[in-house]
Design a protein around this motif. Sequence first.
Motif, mmCIF file in Angstrom:
data_model
loop_
_atom_site.group_PDB
_atom_site.id
_atom_site.type_symbol
_atom_site.label_atom_id
_atom_site.label_comp_id
_atom_site.label_asym_id
_atom_site.label_seq_id
_atom_site.Cartn_x
_atom_site.Cartn_y
_atom_site.Cartn_z
ATOM 1 N N GLU A 156 -91.514 -5.703 98.477
ATOM 2 C CA GLU A 156 -91.464 -5.517 97.021
ATOM 3 C C GLU A 156 -92.495 -4.474 96.591
ATOM 4 O O GLU A 156 -93.662 -4.545 96.966
ATOM 5 C CB GLU A 156 -91.753 -6.834 96.307
ATOM 6 N N ARG A 157 -92.052 -3.493 95.820
ATOM 7 C CA ARG A 157 -92.926 -2.404 95.385
ATOM 8 C C ARG A 157 -93.932 -2.908 94.353
ATOM 9 O O ARG A 157 -93.557 -3.568 93.383
ATOM 10 C CB ARG A 157 -92.080 -1.269 94.797
ATOM 11 N N ILE A 158 -95.200 -2.590 94.546
ATOM 12 C CA ILE A 158 -96.247 -2.923 93.583
ATOM 13 C C ILE A 158 -96.575 -1.713 92.721
ATOM 14 O O ILE A 158 -96.672 -1.803 91.501
ATOM 15 C CB ILE A 158 -97.520 -3.415 94.303
ATOM 16 N N GLY A 159 -96.757 -0.566 93.349
ATOM 17 C CA GLY A 159 -97.113 0.641 92.608
ATOM 18 C C GLY A 159 -97.553 1.724 93.561
ATOM 19 O O GLY A 159 -97.083 1.799 94.701
ATOM 20 N N SER A 160 -98.475 2.568 93.113
ATOM 21 C CA SER A 160 -98.993 3.635 93.968
ATOM 22 C C SER A 160 -100.471 3.845 93.679
ATOM 23 O O SER A 160 -100.955 3.590 92.562
ATOM 24 C CB SER A 160 -98.220 4.944 93.746
ATOM 25 N N ALA B 229 -100.041 -4.465 100.576
ATOM 26 C CA ALA B 229 -101.060 -5.269 99.910
ATOM 27 C C ALA B 229 -100.477 -6.641 99.584
ATOM 28 O O ALA B 229 -99.273 -6.788 99.363
ATOM 29 C CB ALA B 229 -101.540 -4.582 98.638
ATOM 30 N N ASP B 230 -101.351 -7.631 99.545
ATOM 31 C CA ASP B 230 -100.919 -8.997 99.245
ATOM 32 C C ASP B 230 -101.848 -9.598 98.193
ATOM 33 O O ASP B 230 -102.551 -10.577 98.454
ATOM 34 C CB ASP B 230 -100.936 -9.836 100.526
ATOM 35 N N PRO B 231 -101.851 -9.017 96.982
ATOM 36 C CA PRO B 231 -102.761 -9.496 95.938
ATOM 37 C C PRO B 231 -102.277 -10.794 95.313
ATOM 38 O O PRO B 231 -101.072 -11.071 95.281
ATOM 39 C CB PRO B 231 -102.736 -8.359 94.915
ATOM 40 N N THR B 232 -103.214 -11.584 94.812
ATOM 41 C CA THR B 232 -102.839 -12.769 94.045
ATOM 42 C C THR B 232 -102.262 -12.319 92.705
ATOM 43 O O THR B 232 -102.530 -11.217 92.235
ATOM 44 C CB THR B 232 -104.062 -13.665 93.810
ATOM 45 N N SER B 233 -101.466 -13.174 92.093
ATOM 46 C CA SER B 233 -100.759 -12.786 90.873
ATOM 47 C C SER B 233 -101.710 -12.450 89.735
ATOM 48 O O SER B 233 -101.407 -11.605 88.890
ATOM 49 C CB SER B 233 -99.808 -13.908 90.441
ATOM 50 N N ASP B 234 -102.888 -13.086 89.689
ATOM 51 C CA ASP B 234 -103.815 -12.823 88.586
ATOM 52 C C ASP B 234 -104.367 -11.403 88.642
ATOM 53 O O ASP B 234 -104.751 -10.845 87.609
ATOM 54 C CB ASP B 234 -104.966 -13.832 88.569
ATOM 55 N N LEU B 235 -104.398 -10.799 89.830
ATOM 56 C CA LEU B 235 -104.893 -9.424 89.933
ATOM 57 C C LEU B 235 -103.925 -8.428 89.299
ATOM 58 O O LEU B 235 -104.331 -7.326 88.911
ATOM 59 C CB LEU B 235 -105.123 -9.047 91.400
ATOM 60 N N LEU B 236 -102.665 -8.807 89.194
ATOM 61 C CA LEU B 236 -101.648 -7.909 88.649
ATOM 62 C C LEU B 236 -101.257 -8.258 87.219
ATOM 63 O O LEU B 236 -100.548 -7.489 86.570
ATOM 64 C CB LEU B 236 -100.390 -7.928 89.525
ATOM 65 N N ALA B 237 -101.716 -9.404 86.721
ATOM 66 C CA ALA B 237 -101.287 -9.873 85.406
ATOM 67 C C ALA B 237 -101.898 -9.025 84.298
ATOM 68 O O ALA B 237 -103.017 -8.542 84.413
ATOM 69 C CB ALA B 237 -101.694 -11.328 85.211
ATOM 70 N N PRO B 238 -101.146 -8.818 83.208
ATOM 71 C CA PRO B 238 -101.715 -8.128 82.039
ATOM 72 C C PRO B 238 -102.917 -8.917 81.522
ATOM 73 O O PRO B 238 -102.955 -10.142 81.649
ATOM 74 C CB PRO B 238 -100.570 -8.140 81.018
ATOM 75 N N PRO B 239 -103.893 -8.241 80.930
ATOM 76 C CA PRO B 239 -105.091 -8.932 80.428
ATOM 77 C C PRO B 239 -104.753 -10.082 79.490
ATOM 78 O O PRO B 239 -105.326 -11.152 79.576
ATOM 79 C CB PRO B 239 -105.860 -7.827 79.703
#
Length: 199
Positions: free
Chosen positions: A108-112, A156-166
Amino acid sequence: MCVGQIVGVHGLRGLVKLKSFTGDPAVIADYNPLTDQAGTRRFTVELQSAMKDLWLARVEGVADRTAAEALRGVLLHVERDRLPPPEDEDEFYHADLIGLPVSRPDGERIGSVVALHDFGGGDMLEVRLPDQRTVMLPFTKAIVPVVDVAGGRIVADPTSDLLAPPEASDRELDRERALHGGGNDESEDEGSGGDGEKA
């Protein structure tokens, strides 16, 4: 590729404080002449002495404090093909990571990657998400297990909170506080004798 930065001046005779970004900080002078980011100005530096994590250096043609001040903040660059390849498989040139796609282990694509930073607690990958927000991911094996420069990818395998909007993170924090009785802080404070502590 950026290999250093002039971060300050020293004394009245044109010495500058130079921050080296090379693996061995002392080898930055081996890449003379260096250029600014645009490649329009050239600098030949001569290292004088080390001071903490900086070097005192003389820049050819700079003989007084006024001329040295004019260089404060200048980033020093060298052509990528003049740099040796990384010696270790876990070593990377920052410039080689910029623009690489970042995906989860399942594809799954996260970004760049748009930048790398070191705020004092270790390297951070700045990643632009599809919604154009950027997030900071700790550049550790746990969060970023695969960096494949040759293959042009980062896993990368970040937790969801690292990607969540503020705002989403704030809502989640409010929900957690409510579940743990945090919503009663005001009434508890009124009857606590004014000690200022909150649950």
